[in-house]
Every structure is written in C-alpha cells, then in structure tokens.
Design an enzyme around this catalytic site. Structure first.
Site, PDB file in Angstrom:
ATOM      1  N   ASP A  52       2.519  -4.933   6.795  1.00 56.60           N
ATOM      2  CA  ASP A  52       2.126  -4.093   5.674  1.00 56.60           C
ATOM      3  C   ASP A  52       2.292  -4.945   4.407  1.00 56.60           C
ATOM      4  O   ASP A  52       3.380  -5.453   4.141  1.00 56.60           O
ATOM      5  CB  ASP A  52       3.093  -2.904   5.648  1.00 56.60           C
ATOM      6  CG  ASP A  52       2.693  -1.803   4.694  1.00 56.60           C
ATOM      7  OD1 ASP A  52       1.836  -2.032   3.850  1.00 56.60           O
ATOM      8  OD2 ASP A  52       3.277  -0.710   4.830  1.00 56.60           O
ATOM      9  N   ASP A  68       9.376   4.334  -0.264  1.00 56.65           N
ATOM     10  CA  ASP A  68       8.222   3.442  -0.060  1.00 56.65           C
ATOM     11  C   ASP A  68       7.251   3.550  -1.238  1.00 56.65           C
ATOM     12  O   ASP A  68       6.143   4.061  -1.096  1.00 56.65           O
ATOM     13  CB  ASP A  68       7.566   3.892   1.266  1.00 56.65           C
ATOM     14  CG  ASP A  68       6.387   3.039   1.670  1.00 56.65           C
ATOM     15  OD1 ASP A  68       6.271   1.914   1.172  1.00 56.65           O
ATOM     16  OD2 ASP A  68       5.582   3.523   2.488  1.00 56.65           O
TER      17      ASP A  68
END
Ligand SMILES: C[C@](O)(C(=O)O)[C@H](CC(=O)O)C(=O)O
Ligand SMILES: [Mg+2]
Length: 293
Positions: free
Chosen positions: A86, A59
């Site tokens: 997100d 990530d």
C-alpha cells in the site's frame, strides 16, 4: 546458455496472478509473511491500515514513506513471496511519487498501489473522503511508471471515486489511469456483488484487484467467485490482523482477570511452532558448521 538473471519480485507477482485469481493476505509483520508462504499463498500484502493501526495511529496518512519502506523491506526479506504494498496517495505529488517508487523498489517490493484520495486520506470504506482530480492522479501514475527501474515492478491505480462521485466516474478514471500506464485497477469500496461485476465488465481486459476488507462497504465474496468475474488479485488486507488483535485482547483480559494465562494457552502459537516457522534449527546447524562441528 541458460539465463541466470534472477526473476524480479514484480515478475513473480505478475506470474502469480497470470495463473490467478490469487488470494493476497495482509501480513502485519514479517513472521506472518513467513506463515503465509508456508501455507501456500502466492503473494502477500503490506497494508497501510494495519501498519498504521499496529503503530497506534489511524490510517490517515500519518506514517512517513521511510516508515512504510522500512516495514516493507523487513517483510520482503522474510519471504520469497512477492510483496504488494500500500503506497497510499504516493507520499506527496508527482515528484514525490518518483522517489516513493524508487524506495519501494529498492526495498525489494513487487509492486504498489497508489490511490487518488486527497490528504488527509482515510480508509476507502469510510464516508467523507475526497479525491484529487483525475489529471493529478494521472500525473502521479506517469511519474510512478517513469521512475521504476524494473519494467515488471507493478503499479496499480486505486480509485476511491465511487464513494465520492459515483460508479461512472470510477470507470472513467480507471480507463484514464490505465492509459497513463497503470498495470491494473483497484476499484475501492464497491458496494455489492453486482457492482463488482459491473465494474469488471466496464473495464474489460484490465488486471483488477478486489478488496475484501471486513466491516466496510463491500460484501465478502470468495476468491473463486471474484475470479469468475475477472478479478485477479483478491486482497484480504486486515483479515489476520483483526483476528490477531482480538486474540491479543482476549488474552490480556484473561490475564488481567485471572492473574494467570492458563486458559489462553490453547489459543497460543507454541514455542515449537514458532521456531518451526523461523527455521530455528537451521540457524543452529549452520552456526555449528561454521565452527567445523
Ligand atoms: C486496503 C487498505 O487501504 C489498507 O490499508 O489495508 C484499507 C483497508 C481497510 O481500512 O479496511 C482500505 O480499504 O482503505
Ligand atoms: Mg490503505
């Protein structure tokens, strides 16, 4: 005459937290979104961490905007629940953020959160992060607010400043981000119950999100207790993902060891359960009806 305008996803998310606090589970694929809906959740979340990991990368901002919005669109189409996404650091600078918002909005998403990390971004619960200046983030928030078509599309500002410059800077930034038009604040990586409480008191009246990710810096606190502190959106971004990945690994290990999957079958979603979540019989009935049967 009754107003027939459909209620936008953003409006539905706002209505949900107005009755809040709400638990928002991360759904790592559209089927999981359907399950969450069925179980009675009021909103779902698309986690950048889960999307990245699920595609085999960390990530750190590797996946592209279009990869996010494609996943978001498929997820939004699978559920009537509002989907919070997100949006990492916004996929660029202020002008990129305009396009980011337009793309998420046209994917049918209820809202996004944008964070003030510098690229390469990382999980907010890791050390060694850095943040952009508050002014750069304010510009991104202004761009996001200016770009949304639906006034109810939700733009939450996440600040990672606590882990970089300390608690007070996170509070200062939160206030600046609200002034710039953010609909709420996501204070990342609070390290104790007391810090969650102190942050809520320092930003009174703001819509607040608490991130209850596991194995990070924050303690696991339940929805009710966070609600009492003033948090409205309680995120469980990778909870189902982590559980599913563990089960997948155990299942593959069992198969590898035993050459047959019998021992793992009790842990499996059955075919009947799967078809039920998918509404399979409804498809068959409609198909017959189209043929006049
Ligand atoms: C919320 C988050 O941004 C996510 O991508 O789900 C992550 C969660 C995690 O890595 O545990 C974050 O907190 O940065
Ligand atoms: Mg993330």
């Amino acid at each position: 005459m009754a107003d027939s305008t459909p209620i936008s996803p953003g409006r539905r998310l706002r209505d949900a937290w107005a009755h809040g606090p709400i638990a928002i589970p991360g759904v790592f694929n559209p089927l999981v979104a359907k399950m969450a809906e069925r179980l009675g959740f009021h909103a779902v979340y698309l986690s950048g961490g889960a999307l990245s990991a699920g595609n085999g990368v960390p990530d750190i901002g590797l996946l592209a905007l279009t990869e996010f919005t494609q996943a978001a669109q498929l997820t939004a189409q699978a559920t009537t629940l509002p989907l919070l996404c997100d949006a990492d650091t916004g996929f660029g600078e202020a002008l990129n953020v305009e396009r980011t918002v337009r793309m998420f909005e046209s994917a049918g998403v209820a809202g996004i959160h944008l964070e003030d990390q510098e690229m390469p971004k990382r999980c907010g619960h890791l050390s060694g992060k850095s943040v952009v200046s508050a002014e750069v983030m304010v510009a991104k928030i202004r761009a996001a607010v200016a770009a949304k078509k639906d006034k109810d599309f939700v733009v939450l500002a996440r600040t990672d400043a606590k882990g970089v410059h300390g608690f007070d800077d996170a509070v200062t930034r939160a206030k600046m981000y609200l002034d710039a038009g953010a609909d709420g604040i996501f204070p990342e990586a609070m390290e104790s119950r007391e810090e969650f409480e102190r942050f809520a008191k320092a930003v009174p009246g703001a819509t607040l999100l608490a991130n209850m990710t596991e194995f990070g810096k924050s303690p696991n606190i339940d929805v009710k207790a966070l609600g009492a502190m003033g948090y409205r959106l309680i995120l469980f971004p990778l909870t189902a993902f982590r559980a599913a990945m563990k089960t997948a690994e155990d299942t593959l290990r069992d198969l590898m060891t035993n050459g047959v999957q019998t021992a793992s079958i009790p842990n499996m979603q059955t075919r009947a359960e799967l078809y039920d979540v998918l509404g399979y019989t409804g498809y068959e009935e409609r198909d017959r009806a189209y043929f006049g049967g």
